[in-house]
Structure formats: C-alpha cells, structure tokens
Enzyme design. Structure first.
Site, PDB file in Angstrom:
ATOM      1  N   LYS A 134     -27.910  34.979  50.752  1.00 61.03           N
ATOM      2  CA  LYS A 134     -27.255  35.462  49.533  1.00 61.03           C
ATOM      3  C   LYS A 134     -25.942  34.731  49.279  1.00 61.03           C
ATOM      4  CE  LYS A 134     -25.140  39.457  49.936  1.00 61.03           C
ATOM      5  NZ  LYS A 134     -23.701  39.219  49.668  1.00 61.03           N
ATOM      6  N   GLY A 147     -34.655  27.432  65.592  1.00 55.31           N
ATOM      7  CA  GLY A 147     -35.576  28.534  65.352  1.00 55.31           C
ATOM      8  C   GLY A 147     -36.271  28.403  64.018  1.00 55.31           C
ATOM      9  N   VAL A 158     -21.708  47.698  55.747  1.00 55.37           N
ATOM     10  CA  VAL A 158     -20.275  47.423  55.876  1.00 55.37           C
ATOM     11  C   VAL A 158     -19.467  48.708  55.778  1.00 55.37           C
ATOM     12  CG1 VAL A 158     -18.297  46.240  54.836  1.00 55.37           C
ATOM     13  CG2 VAL A 158     -20.499  45.070  55.022  1.00 55.37           C
ATOM     14  N   GLU A 174     -15.236  41.224  55.272  1.00 61.19           N
ATOM     15  CA  GLU A 174     -15.725  41.608  56.602  1.00 61.19           C
ATOM     16  C   GLU A 174     -16.397  40.413  57.266  1.00 61.19           C
ATOM     17  OE1 GLU A 174     -19.097  41.812  57.393  1.00 61.19           O
ATOM     18  OE2 GLU A 174     -19.876  41.350  55.403  1.00 61.19           O
ATOM     19  N   LEU A 202     -26.030  27.081  67.330  1.00 65.52           N
ATOM     20  CA  LEU A 202     -26.797  25.853  67.562  1.00 65.52           C
ATOM     21  C   LEU A 202     -28.093  26.184  68.291  1.00 65.52           C
ATOM     22  CD1 LEU A 202     -24.015  23.280  68.571  1.00 65.52           C
ATOM     23  CD2 LEU A 202     -25.249  23.435  66.401  1.00 65.52           C
ATOM     24  N   LEU A 250     -18.719  40.892  60.141  1.00 65.34           N
ATOM     25  CA  LEU A 250     -19.471  41.680  61.110  1.00 65.34           C
ATOM     26  C   LEU A 250     -20.865  41.109  61.300  1.00 65.34           C
ATOM     27  CD1 LEU A 250     -18.574  45.274  59.828  1.00 65.34           C
ATOM     28  CD2 LEU A 250     -17.334  43.858  61.487  1.00 65.34           C
ATOM     29  N   CYS A 263     -26.693  38.239  54.603  1.00 60.44           N
ATOM     30  CA  CYS A 263     -25.488  37.464  54.264  1.00 60.44           C
ATOM     31  C   CYS A 263     -25.756  35.992  53.962  1.00 60.44           C
ATOM     32  CB  CYS A 263     -24.471  37.573  55.400  1.00 60.44           C
ATOM     33  SG  CYS A 263     -23.799  39.229  55.621  1.00 60.44           S
TER      34      CYS A 263
END
Length: 435
Positions: free
Chosen positions: A266, A256, A11, A151, A253, A153, A263
């Site tokens: 956590k 997998g 970040v 953020e 959508l 990202l 992110c």
C-alpha cells in the site's frame, strides 16, 4: 495524560494499550459497535502476541476503555490520535484519506481547551495541513495543534516495537504540542527512546521512505536469489556476506516469495503516486512494485517446475497463508496469487495455517482447509512452505514423507537445508540455493 485513540484497528489498539500501560488514561473509539462490544467482552479483533493480556490488564486497572462516541473522550483529552485506516484507493493507488478527514471533522466539533491532534495513520505528505484546515473550518474557536507521529510497528512484534522503539518521530512546529507529546512518551526515557522532532511534512515522508526502502531491500535480495539459482550460488550466504557490511545491514535480506501485508504494498504504491503528483518519478520504487508483483505470480510456476512442469490433477499442500508469521493478516499475502496460480494450472490445493485460516477463507474459498500440517500433507504430490511459522521449522520429516503421495517439498522460506532433506528422501527445492 489523557488520550483519545480514534480507531481500534492494528495501530490504534496496540498504541492505545501500550500508552495505557505507560500509565496514561486512554479511551479507544470506534464506530463499529460490534467491535467495541467485543472489546468490552475481552475479545481482541486482531491476532498479535501478548495483546490480549495487555488489554485485559489495563482495562482491569481502569486505564483503558472503549466507546463508540468520541465526544467525551476528545473533550477531555490532552492528545487525540487518529489511527483509522488509509487503504489504497481503488483505481489509482493513492491512499484513501476519507476516514482520516471524517475523523478530523468529528474531532474538531468535540474539542475543548488546548488539544494536540496527532495523525498516527500512515498518510501522504501534506495530510496534516488538510487536517488542520478541516479543524479550523469546522470549529474556528478550537485551540488545537496538529502533529504527525507515524507508527513503525511490525505485526507479530508490535508491543515490543512500541516499548523499545528504534525511533519516535514527532512532526510539529508547535512548542506546546512538543511538550505534550514529549510527556506522553516520557516513560520510554528509561529505555532511551530516541525522540526525533521534525517538521510535520518531513515526519509524513519519513514513514513512506522507510517502508519503501525496506521493500527495496526485500526485492533486491529476491532478484539476487533468482540469479543465484542460475549460477549455482547460495543466496543465504550472499545475504550474510553483504549484510555484514554495516552500511547495508542483515535485516530484510531474506529471500522468499515477495512482500505482502498491510504496509509495504500500500505504502509503496502511494509513494509512487505522491511522486507523480509532484512531477518526481520514483523509478526505483516503481520497479520494486513491478518485480514484487511478478515474483508472487512466479511462485506457482516454481511449484509446477518441481513436479515436472504440469499440475493437472495434482494435489498441492500449502503450509502457511498469512503474509508473515505471528499474525492473522492476509492482506496481499503471497499465498493468494500462489494458490490462485496453482488452481489455474489444474491443481487441487489443501492448506493449513496456525492462525489465519478464518481470514483466508474469505480470500481463498475454493480450497480444502486442514487441521494440522500432517493432515494437510496427506496424499499430496508436493508440499509448499509459504509462511515461516515456528511450527513448520521442526516438522517430523519421516511422518511427513509417509503421508505424502510424492516426497516433493518446495520451501519458499528456506526453512530447511538441502542435505537434511536429502537424508530423509525428499526432492527439495528452495529459493536462491542449488536444488
């Protein structure tokens, strides 16, 4: 504007380089002297497409610098961004805020004149209050306003996300802080960057709520994939059919092996803990975590099923190790429980990833790493596509089949079509589609 960016991780470095590219004067600060020395040599510590060129251009222009000492950059800054890590705390899943609070204390001691201190890191609701308290405690004379600016990202597309954002969330009730941050983001006005001003705690919660909702979409379509396999439906058509409803939308959508990265795992865990701390059980988010963890472990069983139920003495080739393409990030990658499960069932594992093998070796030291997809497939009883790198989307299928011991492919990202694979003589298994 003069900006100090505390932290040169994902970040911090991306944000600092982009702010510099807007024309601001930015100094990125990190305690890791080795990392700062590498940045001075032009070596980028993370893989992000286009970041090396962006950093180099702004260093050359004199707008971007690096240092281990925050005293001067903070003292001269109009805004100081805290972009240090907030990993899951070992044992309870809470976000570890020790780095944030340590940075707040050091920043407080170096403040001169009015400065906006901004939490860019993903932090639990109320963290800004504690940062403000620490600044007042450390330096009672400091003239500072604390704001939240989370953020949004995506790894692999971070520079574009920063320069063409869906939204810019700024959490502050201080009018001076609003003006400073508005000026910092003003260059985005040509791109109609949508600034959203909220209360600080609201901004902190927006970040967690966004990631939890996206994780929920992924987990939902993965459960639909399991059902589609049982009833003979095609989950990709299901996803398209529901995604055309603009209340739902098509993004996230894609069925997998489960979500990973720095992110979603956590932040969903931390959100569950925040809810528990405030006696608000978040049952949907709890279910998302449980289903995702189980799914990752189930992928090894899917490979075993493709080889008749037993992997003892078999060789499995794995293409893709990072949690998504265009990054070298191995944090909570689905490949880790997959490979571990394959080895637990007696398989020998060979692997190739275009970028992430150096990082993967720390997580998966006991497998064979190969130089390309075809070397990886040589002598394999099955090949598993785990990460949808563009290099794996147009493999030379006759060459691949000739290299393998058995022509079995388990495509966990639905990169190929079943009819295409059948034409080339492969036994093909995918996710949420008829075999």
């Amino acid at each position: 504007m003069r900006i100090a960016m505390i932290g040169t991780g994902y970040v911090g470095l991306v944000s600092g380089a982009c702010f510099a590219d807007f024309g601001h004067d930015v100094v990125c600060v990190d305690k890791d002297a080795g990392k700062i020395a590498a940045l001075h040599r032009g070596e980028i510590p993370i893989y992000e497409p286009g970041l090396d060129e962006l950093v180099a251009a702004n260093v050359k222009a004199g707008r971007l610098g690096f240092t281990t000492d925050l005293t001067a950059p903070v003292g001269e800054a109009d805004a100081v961004f805290i972009a240090v890590g907030t990993p899951s705390r070992r044992g309870d899943g809470h976000a570890d805020l020790s780095y944030v609070y340590a940075a707040a204390r050091e920043i407080a001691a170096a403040l001169k004149g009015f400065t906006v201190v901004v939490t860019k890191s993903t932090v639990p609701v109320g963290t800004g209050d504690e940062v403000e308290r620490l600044i007042r405690e450390t330096n009672p004379d400091a003239d500072a306003a604390v704001a939240s600016n989370p953020e949004f990202l995506r790894e692999g597309a971070a520079i574009r996300d920063f320069k063409f954002p869906d939204r810019i969330v700024i959490g502050t009730s201080d009018e001076r802080a609003r003006k400073v941050l508005g000026e910092i983001y003003r260059p985005l006005s040509l791109n109609q960057g949508p600034l959203m001003y909220t209360a600080r705690r609201t901004a902190e919660l927006i970040k967690y709520a966004a990631n939890a909702f996206l994780a929920t979409k992924i987990t939902f379509i993965n459960e639909m994939a399991d059902l589609a396999e049982k009833v003979g439906a095609d989950v990709q058509d299901v996803a398209r059919g529901i995604g055309m409803d603009n209340r739902i939308g098509p993004k996230f959508l894609h069925a997998g092996p489960g979500f990973g990265g720095s992110c979603f795992p956590k932040d969903t865990r931390a959100l569950v803990k925040i809810g528990a701390d405030h006696e608000v059980p978040l049952r949907i988010v709890e279910a998302v975590l449980a289903v995702n963890d189980n799914r990752k472990r189930a992928m090894a069983r899917k490979v075993a099923h493709a080889l008749g139920g037993s992997l003892r003495g078999k060789t499995v080739a794995v293409l893709g190790l990072t949690f998504k393409p265009d990054t070298d990030d191995m944090r909570e990658a689905p490949s880790i429980p997959l490979v571990t499960g394959l080895m637990d069932m007696g398989a020998k594992v060979r692997a190739f990833d275009p970028v992430g093998m150096a990082q993967a070796k720390a997580e998966l030291p006991d497998i064979t790493y190969c130089d390309d997809a075809y070397t990886c497939a040589a002598g394999a009883d099955a090949l598993v596509i785990v990460t949808e790198w563009v290099q794996f989307r147009a493999l030379d299928l006759p060459r691949l089949k000739a290299a393998m011991q058995q022509p079995v492919i388990v495509d966990l990202r639905n990169v190929y079509r079943a009819d295409q694979m059948a034409e080339h003589g492969f036994v093909y298994h995918s996710v949420g589609r008829p075999s």
